[in-house]
Design a protein around this motif. Sequence first.
Motif, PDB file in Angstrom:
ATOM      1  N   ILE A  54       0.553  -1.554  -0.234  1.00 24.71           N
ATOM      2  CA  ILE A  54      -0.046   0.082   0.479  1.00 24.71           C
ATOM      3  C   ILE A  54       0.744   1.026  -0.005  1.00 24.71           C
ATOM      4  O   ILE A  54       0.730   2.505  -1.136  1.00 24.71           O
ATOM      5  CB  ILE A  54      -1.244   0.176   0.674  1.00 24.71           C
ATOM      6  N   ASP A  55       2.026   1.665   0.403  1.00 19.84           N
ATOM      7  CA  ASP A  55       3.002   2.736   1.329  1.00 19.84           C
ATOM      8  C   ASP A  55       3.465   2.764  -0.326  1.00 19.84           C
ATOM      9  O   ASP A  55       3.328   3.812  -0.913  1.00 19.84           O
ATOM     10  CB  ASP A  55       4.137   2.708   1.928  1.00 19.84           C
ATOM     11  N   ALA A  56       3.642   1.924  -0.865  1.00 16.71           N
ATOM     12  CA  ALA A  56       3.970   2.057  -2.673  1.00 16.71           C
ATOM     13  C   ALA A  56       3.655   2.455  -3.214  1.00 16.71           C
ATOM     14  O   ALA A  56       3.773   2.961  -3.870  1.00 16.71           O
ATOM     15  CB  ALA A  56       4.860   0.690  -2.755  1.00 16.71           C
ATOM     16  N   GLU A  57       2.045   1.908  -3.565  1.00 17.82           N
ATOM     17  CA  GLU A  57       1.369   2.793  -4.462  1.00 17.82           C
ATOM     18  C   GLU A  57       1.030   3.731  -4.299  1.00 17.82           C
ATOM     19  O   GLU A  57       1.131   4.197  -4.928  1.00 17.82           O
ATOM     20  CB  GLU A  57      -0.142   1.493  -3.940  1.00 17.82           C
ATOM     21  N   LEU A  58       1.483   4.029  -2.866  1.00 16.33           N
ATOM     22  CA  LEU A  58       1.168   5.629  -2.219  1.00 16.33           C
ATOM     23  C   LEU A  58       1.931   6.372  -3.521  1.00 16.33           C
ATOM     24  O   LEU A  58       1.589   7.195  -3.994  1.00 16.33           O
ATOM     25  CB  LEU A  58       0.733   5.824  -0.868  1.00 16.33           C
ATOM     26  N   ALA A 106       3.842   0.080  -8.186  1.00 15.61           N
ATOM     27  CA  ALA A 106       3.610  -0.743  -8.409  1.00 15.61           C
ATOM     28  C   ALA A 106       4.405  -2.451  -7.606  1.00 15.61           C
ATOM     29  O   ALA A 106       5.012  -3.125  -8.372  1.00 15.61           O
ATOM     30  CB  ALA A 106       2.636  -1.259  -8.907  1.00 15.61           C
ATOM     31  N   LEU A 107       4.402  -2.153  -6.417  1.00 14.60           N
ATOM     32  CA  LEU A 107       5.498  -3.711  -5.936  1.00 14.60           C
ATOM     33  C   LEU A 107       4.674  -4.714  -6.193  1.00 14.60           C
ATOM     34  O   LEU A 107       3.579  -4.717  -4.972  1.00 14.60           O
ATOM     35  CB  LEU A 107       5.698  -3.415  -4.455  1.00 14.60           C
ATOM     36  N   PRO A 108       5.137  -6.015  -6.393  1.00 13.41           N
ATOM     37  CA  PRO A 108       4.605  -7.022  -6.320  1.00 13.41           C
ATOM     38  C   PRO A 108       4.308  -7.550  -5.168  1.00 13.41           C
ATOM     39  O   PRO A 108       5.553  -7.499  -4.742  1.00 13.41           O
ATOM     40  CB  PRO A 108       5.962  -7.750  -7.921  1.00 13.41           C
ATOM     41  N   VAL A 109       3.988  -8.393  -4.839  1.00 16.53           N
ATOM     42  CA  VAL A 109       3.545  -9.141  -2.888  1.00 16.53           C
ATOM     43  C   VAL A 109       3.002 -10.784  -3.748  1.00 16.53           C
ATOM     44  O   VAL A 109       1.882 -10.957  -4.326  1.00 16.53           O
ATOM     45  CB  VAL A 109       2.344  -8.798  -2.405  1.00 16.53           C
ATOM     46  N   LEU A 110       4.372 -11.549  -3.642  1.00 16.85           N
ATOM     47  CA  LEU A 110       3.544 -12.736  -3.645  1.00 16.85           C
ATOM     48  C   LEU A 110       3.113 -13.508  -1.853  1.00 16.85           C
ATOM     49  O   LEU A 110       4.306 -12.939  -1.231  1.00 16.85           O
ATOM     50  CB  LEU A 110       4.996 -13.794  -4.075  1.00 16.85           C
ATOM     51  N   ASP A 168      -6.262   3.297   5.065  1.00 15.83           N
ATOM     52  CA  ASP A 168      -7.428   3.430   4.327  1.00 15.83           C
ATOM     53  C   ASP A 168      -7.682   4.220   3.096  1.00 15.83           C
ATOM     54  O   ASP A 168      -8.597   5.226   2.861  1.00 15.83           O
ATOM     55  CB  ASP A 168      -9.098   3.773   5.220  1.00 15.83           C
ATOM     56  N   THR A 169      -6.850   3.356   1.568  1.00 18.20           N
ATOM     57  CA  THR A 169      -6.383   4.308   1.538  1.00 18.20           C
ATOM     58  C   THR A 169      -7.554   3.444  -0.136  1.00 18.20           C
ATOM     59  O   THR A 169      -8.264   2.084   0.430  1.00 18.20           O
ATOM     60  CB  THR A 169      -5.553   4.558   0.789  1.00 18.20           C
ATOM     61  N   MET A 170      -7.476   3.990  -1.564  1.00 18.73           N
ATOM     62  CA  MET A 170      -8.152   2.992  -2.581  1.00 18.73           C
ATOM     63  C   MET A 170      -7.298   2.023  -2.861  1.00 18.73           C
ATOM     64  O   MET A 170      -5.845   2.237  -3.316  1.00 18.73           O
ATOM     65  CB  MET A 170      -8.428   4.134  -3.543  1.00 18.73           C
ATOM     66  N   GLN A 171      -7.737   0.572  -2.371  1.00 20.44           N
ATOM     67  CA  GLN A 171      -6.864  -0.124  -3.337  1.00 20.44           C
ATOM     68  C   GLN A 171      -7.648  -1.252  -4.963  1.00 20.44           C
ATOM     69  O   GLN A 171      -8.098  -1.216  -5.061  1.00 20.44           O
ATOM     70  CB  GLN A 171      -7.101  -1.540  -2.474  1.00 20.44           C
ATOM     71  N   ARG A 172      -6.296  -1.707  -4.986  1.00 21.80           N
ATOM     72  CA  ARG A 172      -6.743  -2.046  -6.833  1.00 21.80           C
ATOM     73  C   ARG A 172      -6.740  -4.030  -6.497  1.00 21.80           C
ATOM     74  O   ARG A 172      -5.569  -4.229  -6.088  1.00 21.80           O
ATOM     75  CB  ARG A 172      -5.655  -1.923  -7.898  1.00 21.80           C
ATOM     76  N   ILE A 173      -7.342  -4.022  -6.294  1.00 20.88           N
ATOM     77  CA  ILE A 173      -8.496  -5.807  -6.114  1.00 20.88           C
ATOM     78  C   ILE A 173      -8.556  -6.495  -6.931  1.00 20.88           C
ATOM     79  O   ILE A 173      -9.623  -6.641  -7.923  1.00 20.88           O
ATOM     80  CB  ILE A 173      -9.015  -5.608  -5.368  1.00 20.88           C
TER      81      ILE A 173
END
Length: 525
Positions: free
Chosen positions: A156-160, A164-168, A193-198
Motif C-alpha cells: 500500500i505504501d509503495a502504491e501511494l 506497484a510493488l509485486p507481492v507474493l 485506509d486508501t483505495m486498493q486495486r483488487i
Amino acid sequence: MYSPHHIRRIWILTFEFSGIAKVGGLGEVIPLIARELTKKGYDVVIVMPSHGITPHGFKELDLECQGSRYGVDGVEYPYDLGFLEGVVEGVKVVLVKGKSYRTSMVLDVWPPYSYVSEKACLLARAVHCLAKRFGYPDIIHANDWHSAVAAALLKIDAELRGYALPVLYQIHLRGSPSYPWHYASEHWCGLPDTMQRIWATTKHIFMHTKDLWDSCWGNIECFIVKLADTIATVSKSELELLVRDYGEWIRGKTCYSYNSTSWSIKEVEENALKLYNTKRRGEIRWRLVNELLQKFTTWGYLNLTDNEVLVISSGRLTPQKGFDVLLHAAKLLPPSIKVIVLGRRVGDESYEHYLRNLLNEVWGKTIIIVDDVEQTLYQLLIYSSHVYSLSSRYEPFGISGIEALALGTPIVVSNIGGLGEYVSDLRVNPLGVGIKVQQDNVTELAMAIQSLGYLVYYSETGKGIDKIVFRELRDLALREHKFGEKLRDITVAYVDMIFRPEHTANSTLACYELARQMAFYRANA
C-alpha cells in the motif's frame, strides 16, 4: 504508476528460518529457497522477528524506527524497534528486535509464536522503516498470515508513492485469526485506509482498505488473498482448496511450488561410517536406538528383545499430525514392530496428556522422544528405519515425508493434501514410494505399516514374508526377493528428480514472474 521490469531484489518475510528459529517445515523451506536464489545471483534479504535470538556475528543496523500506536482504549503505546543484520549460510538476514522494554517484551520472546499477533504488527512497522531507509525491493515474498500485514503495508505504501510493488503471498499452513479493523489500521499496525486495486477475474476493481478488511470479517488470510498480486501454495491440492474457499476468481493469480530437501543419502552414509564404521542399516539400527534411549528423554517404554521392524514418525505434538492415530494403530501391530516418534512439544498439554495415556496401551512397542535430537542422529535414525509414517489429519505438503524418501526410507501416509499428491501407492504402481491410507483409519494404517515394514525387512533378512498383509506387496516380494532394497533406490531417485532445491527455486521464480505481471496490470488499472 510503474512496476518492476524484472525481479532482482527480493525481500522474504517469515517467522522461521533454520539456524535462527525453527518450529516446523516453514523453517526449513525458507532457507532452502533463499540459498538457492542467492546462488543464482538474486539479492535476497530475509526479514523476521528476532524471537530473542542474537546469532553470532550479527551487528546492529544504524536505523531508528520509533513511533506510537493507539489502542481501542485511546491510550498511546510507544514502540522502539532495532535491527540486527548478519549472514546465515550465505543469506542476508535482518532480525527485528525491541529497543525499549515494552517492545522487547513482544518481539524478543521465545517460542516464535508467542504474542504472534503483536509480533506480526510490529514486523509491519519494522519493514516500513526498512523500506524508507533502503528503498523498496522488486518483490515481497510473505509466508503465512504472520507476515501478511507487513506485506500489505509495504504494498500500500509503495502504491501511494507510484510504485506497484509485486507481492507474493505463500500459504504453507492455512488459517489465520480475525480482528476488527482497528488492529490493521494506522492506529495499530499501520495500514492506511486508501483505495486498493483488487483483482477480480479479468480486471482490477477498487475498494478502500477498510472495506476490504471488513468484507473478510477481519480475517487476515482472506484479506491478503484478495490484496496480494499472487497467491502461492505448496501443492496443487492445496491450491484447489483455496479456489474452493475463495472462488474461481483467484485462479488466474495463483501458483504452487513444491517444497524440497537438500538432505543427501551420501552425507548420511558418510556420517554412518564415521560413527559406526559401517553404512549397513541392519548393523546401525538397534545400536542407534539404544543410544537414543540412554541419551534423550522419552515417554513410554521400548522392549528391544524381540525387535525386527523399526518405524519412525516425527513432528509437532498436535492433533493435526495424528500421532494418536499412529499409537492406536500400534496396538494392532505385532510386538516385533517398534515405533519411535520424535515429537516437538509446542504447548498443547491436553493432547500430550492424551498421548501419554495411549502409550500405556502400547507399552514395550512405542515411545515418544521429546528432546530435540541433533540432525546427524535424526537423519541416521530415519535412514536406518524400515518405514516412515505420516498419519496426519491435515498436511498441505509434508516435507518430512520427502526427507525420509531422500534417505531411502519408504513412507506410509494419510491420503490427504500434498501427501496424497506426491506419494504413488505401491499397491497399484510398482514404482511407487509408499502406501496411502484413509485418514484416521487405524486398521488400514496398521496393515500398511506392517506390510511395508516387512517388505523391506524381507529384502534384508529373507524372513517375515508371511507377515506382509497386503497381497500386492507380498507378490512383489515373491517375484523379487530384494525388492525392498530396490524400493529404497527408487525413493532416492524420485526425490532427486522432483524435490531438490533447484526445482523449488525455479517454481518460486515462476511465481515471482506471475506476481510481477499482475503488478504490471495493477499499475495500469
